[in-house]
Design an enzyme around this catalytic site. Structure first.
Site, short mmCIF file in Angstrom:
data_model
loop_
_atom_site.label_atom_id
_atom_site.label_comp_id
_atom_site.label_asym_id
_atom_site.label_seq_id
_atom_site.Cartn_x
_atom_site.Cartn_y
_atom_site.Cartn_z
N ASP A 1 0.87 -1.17 0.00
CA ASP A 1 0.00 0.00 0.00
C ASP A 1 0.92 1.23 0.00
O ASP A 1 2.15 1.12 0.13
CB ASP A 1 -0.96 -0.02 1.20
CG ASP A 1 -2.19 0.83 0.91
OD1 ASP A 1 -2.15 1.65 -0.02
OD2 ASP A 1 -3.22 0.68 1.62
C1 BGC Z 1 -5.12 2.96 0.09
C2 BGC Z 1 -5.32 1.89 -0.94
C3 BGC Z 1 -5.20 2.47 -2.33
C4 BGC Z 1 -3.87 3.16 -2.45
C5 BGC Z 1 -3.61 3.75 -3.81
C6 BGC Z 1 -3.90 3.79 -0.17
O1 BGC Z 1 -3.84 4.89 0.67
O2 BGC Z 1 -5.05 2.35 1.36
O3 BGC Z 1 -6.57 1.28 -0.77
O4 BGC Z 1 -5.36 1.46 -3.29
O5 BGC Z 1 -3.81 4.20 -1.49
O6 BGC Z 1 -4.34 4.89 -4.03
#
Ligand code: BGC
Length: 769
Positions: free
Chosen positions: A294
């Protein structure tokens, strides 16, 4: 659309010595062998830095969910130091970057383009918690299929979905993004989503299939106290039986990639957790794709206290994390880590290979543009069939929570007072994580009602701000919100709303949360109606007019007063592009509501985490007033406001006593459970019949009830149908203390009904042999 010929690259690779050596296999090579041969050839030409470059996922554009942004993107693409890009779409934007990689980088390796396509891409469907409430697997799959059609037409290869985190704490804002609290339903939805995105055969080379990304692995939904990013710590039994099943279901369905979660899992952050990423995911479950972090999750391990940049970077790579989202910590540390021996070259190669394999499976080495063109985009995006599906799916997601004296459906004549801060909101109805959706195309409740009932007199008054605190509003607007603070005093706004209500036949109050109050970094400690909305409702109630609440929100909320005092309550979540039309369809009876909630609504926030499939204590509370030494609260009962699986219809359904094909079952037999459901009311309607199981005595304590099957059936007025459920041997199994998946002989109870509370019970025995 003209394709950039990659034949030259392919030929060059095949002419390499490594490829030459494998050129004359005895038998025709399998698809996997061909892929291996191709990637061996390519990796043979790559420098160490270029391999590390594949591990680097950069963000371009606007949608930033962390403090760090990617820098020097173009220069890094040209140097071969970028493996994938996210946060951009459209054929033009994608082509520009892809051409840069193909023409200007040394090895011309195509980039892979991802995006947060969470509940639709351009055509927006209900938020996942709403989608789940449809209990309609065909609708769930269709929403993902349409998202795949649109996102691929927009140049994307990869979507950061499905989010399958089990969530039992409504304070956690991200409960909106998943299927709710149940592992069985969550697993069914995980499978349907993967199939929708990747297509039935997982053939990612097709122009209109997109690689899914299972997230957030793992246990992100169990954040302590419902505060986002917080620690999780749980027994392995709970993990295996209650939290892991939806992740495993998506892996079994062939999901192409997995995203690591931000949280700590039993002492080691998921992103550095070798047990999770390698032993469980790859070795036990046989996952063959790649793992991306993430957003900056490797860097964040420094805050978790796992070491300095070099150390956390080694920890992640050694754990089995292949790609670094935005953090650029691999880019800066892997080479030194190889030098120092903290990671091996083989570990780098394995990660690089898995990313190249994903690109290969997507067909990017054949057609790096995947047949994207402006023309295809124009004829695909937001096309009429997709809009029609969005309306239909939105209707299916809505849950009727209360309907006294048949207040609903509404008549299309007379007058209504349309009240509330969300009644005319287009931005809110599409919910958050709808970055590619154009909220200006969305239909507000007011627009929907007016279109459906042109001769109905509709008068609008705002009545209250969604939040009165300017700072809160600023925070909500920080990520694409457009909320405006009405500067009038609360009394003045309520006074106006009351006047409008007094002049109308019925009040429709559209209240709830703004879209930014759920989703990432949107945990709330109070999950009641924000701002002065409850005060508004109390004043409206005092007018004596029938009051219908249309709720918009992304989590279970505490609504005790509302439940007592409203005449009807319709839960609409954030229903997407077509929300207003879909809500009008339900309010006027063009569609009979059929949704059921998939996360328990508590009476008060102090009850959370509250979920139906809990264990019994040694002192279960049976409701006796003076029974002090029981597992209970002094000030509130243990009951939820609305139980899991609950939802009403404009008609009523009755259930006959379930019957079993056997009362003693051998471990290899399948049990048939039959139940007759009748539509006993005045409308045709759909019912979600639910089957729950209880294993009465176990080697570990077992939940009081677990969902093991459901069927959504259409019954005409007066019609009855006999439904057959099948409980296969695996449905009786659970992970025991040794984490063995076993069924234990003994007594079982089967419950069937229209929600998890109102059920009929029968019993059977599982024999030892
Ligand atoms: C979130 C994810 C997301 C990623 C990309 C993160 O902050 O937890 O769910 O896919 O950002 O935007």
């Amino acid at each position: 659309m003209k394709r950039i010929p990659l034949a030259a690259l392919a030929l060059a690779l095949l002419a390499s010595p490594a490829a030459q050596a494998q050129k004359k296999p005895a038998a025709a090579p399998t698809a996997d062998q061909k892929m291996k041969q191709f990637i061996d050839g390519l990796m043979g030409k790559m420098t160490q830095d270029e391999k590390i470059g594949q591990l680097n996922l950069v963000s371009v554009g606007f949608d930033v969910t962390g403090p760090v942004v990617s820098k020097d993107v173009d220069a890094n693409i040209r140097k071969g130091l970028v493996g994938g890009v996210f946060n951009t779409f459209t054929p033009v934007a994608i082509r520009k970057l892809q051409e840069m990689a193909l023409k200007e980088s040394r090895l011309h390796i195509p980039l892979m383009f991802g995006y947060d396509v969470i509940h639709g891409h351009r055509t927006i469907f209900p938020i996942p918690l709403g989608l789940a409430a449809s209990w309609d697997m065909a609708a769930v799959e269709q929403s993902a299929r349409i998202a795949a059609e649109e996102s691929t037409a927009d140049g994307l290869d990869w979507v950061f979905s499905p989010m399958v985190d089990i969530a039992r704490d409504a304070r956690w804002g991200r409960i909106a993004e998943g299927a709710g609290e149940d592992p069985y339903l969550g697993s069914r939805i995980a499978r349907a989503m993967v199939r929708g995105y990747q297509g039935p055969g997982n053939d990612l080379t097709k122009d209109n299939t997109v690689m899914a990304c299972l997230k957030h692995f793992a246990l992100y939904g169990a954040a302590e106290a419902g505060r986002d990013y917080n620690t999780t710590d749980m027994s392995l039994q709970r993990m295996y039986n209650e939290y892991l099943p939806p992740y495993k279901a998506a892996v079994d369905a062939g999901v192409g990639s997995v995203m690591s979660s931000f949280n700590d899992v039993n002492g080691t952050p998921a992103t550095g957790n070798k047990w999770l990423m390698t032993d469980l995911l790859r070795k036990q479950w046989g996952f063959k794709g790649f793992v991306v972090t993430d957003y900056t999750a490797i860097n964040e391990m420094m805050e978790h206290g796992m070491g300095n940049a070099a150390q956390v970077s080694a920890l992640a790579l050694n754990a089995g994390i292949d790609q670094d989202m935005v953090g650029e910590i691999y880019l800066k540390n892997v080479a030194d880590n190889i030098k120092s021996g903290a990671v091996s070259k083989a570990q780098l190669d394995a990660a690089c290979r898995r990313i190249l394999e994903a690109k290969y499976k997507l067909g990017l080495f054949q057609d790096p543009y995947r047949n994207v063109s402006a023309q295809r985009a124009t004829s695909t995006l937001v096309k009429p069939e997709f809009i029609a599906a969005a309306r239909d799916i939105a209707r299916k997601s809505m849950v009727l929570l209360k309907n006294e004296r048949s207040t609903l459906p509404l008549k299309k004549t007379g007058s209504i007072a349309l009240i509330g801060p969300l009644a005319n909101r287009q931005r809110d109805v599409i919910g958050n994580w709808s970055g590619a959706g154009d909220w200006k195309q969305a239909v507000s409740v007011e627009q929907g009602l007016r279109a459906a009932a042109p001769s109905l007199k509709i008068t609008y008054a705002k009545g209250a701000n969604i939040a009165d605190d300017a700072q809160m509003l600023e925070r909500l607007n920080a990520h694409g919100g457009d909320l405006e603070l009405d500067k009038r005093s609360s009394e003045e706004m309520i006074r106006e709303a009351v006047q409008v209500a007094q002049a109308a036949d019925v009040v429709v109050a559209v209240v709830g949360e703004s879209q930014g109050m759920t989703g990432e970094a949107a945990s709330r400690s109070d999950i009641g109606l924000p701002g002065q909305q409850l005060a508004l409702l109390k004043a409206l109630k005092a007018t004596g007019k029938p009051m219908v609440l249309v709720l918009m929100n992304g989590r279970p909320m505490t609504l005790p007063w509302e439940n007592q005092n409203a005449d009807a309550i319709l839960e609409t979540w954030f229903a997407g592009t077509q929300a207003g039309h879909a809500i009008a369809d339900v309010l006027f009876g063009a569609y009979n509501p059929s949704g059921k909630i998939t996360a328990t609504f508590p009476q008060v926030v102090g009850q959370v985490p509250l979920y139906y499939n809990h264990k019994n204590t040694g002192r279960p509370f049976g409701g006796e007033k003076l029974d002090k030494y029981k597992s209970r609260y002094l000030d509130v009962s243990n009951e939820p406001l609305y139980p899991f699986g609950y939802g009403l219809s404009y008609t009523t359904f009755s259930y006959g006593k379930p019957t079993l094909s056997k009362t003693t079952l051998s471990p290899t037999e399948t049990l048939e459970v039959k139940v007759t459901v009748q539509n006993t009311g005045n409308y045709d309607g759909e019912e979600v019949a639910q089957l729950y199981l209880r294993d009465v005595v176990g080697s570990i304590s077992r939940p009081v009830k677990e969902l093991k099957g459901f069927q959504k059936v259409m019954l005409k007025k007066g019609e009855s149908k006999t439904l057959t459920f099948r409980l296969a041997p695996n449905d009786l199994k659970f992970y025991n203390n040794d984490l063995k998946f076993v069924a234990e002989p003994g007594d079982f109870k089967v419950f069937v009904g229209g929600n998890s509370r109102d059920v009929q019970e029968v019993s059977f025995k599982l024999a030892a042999k």
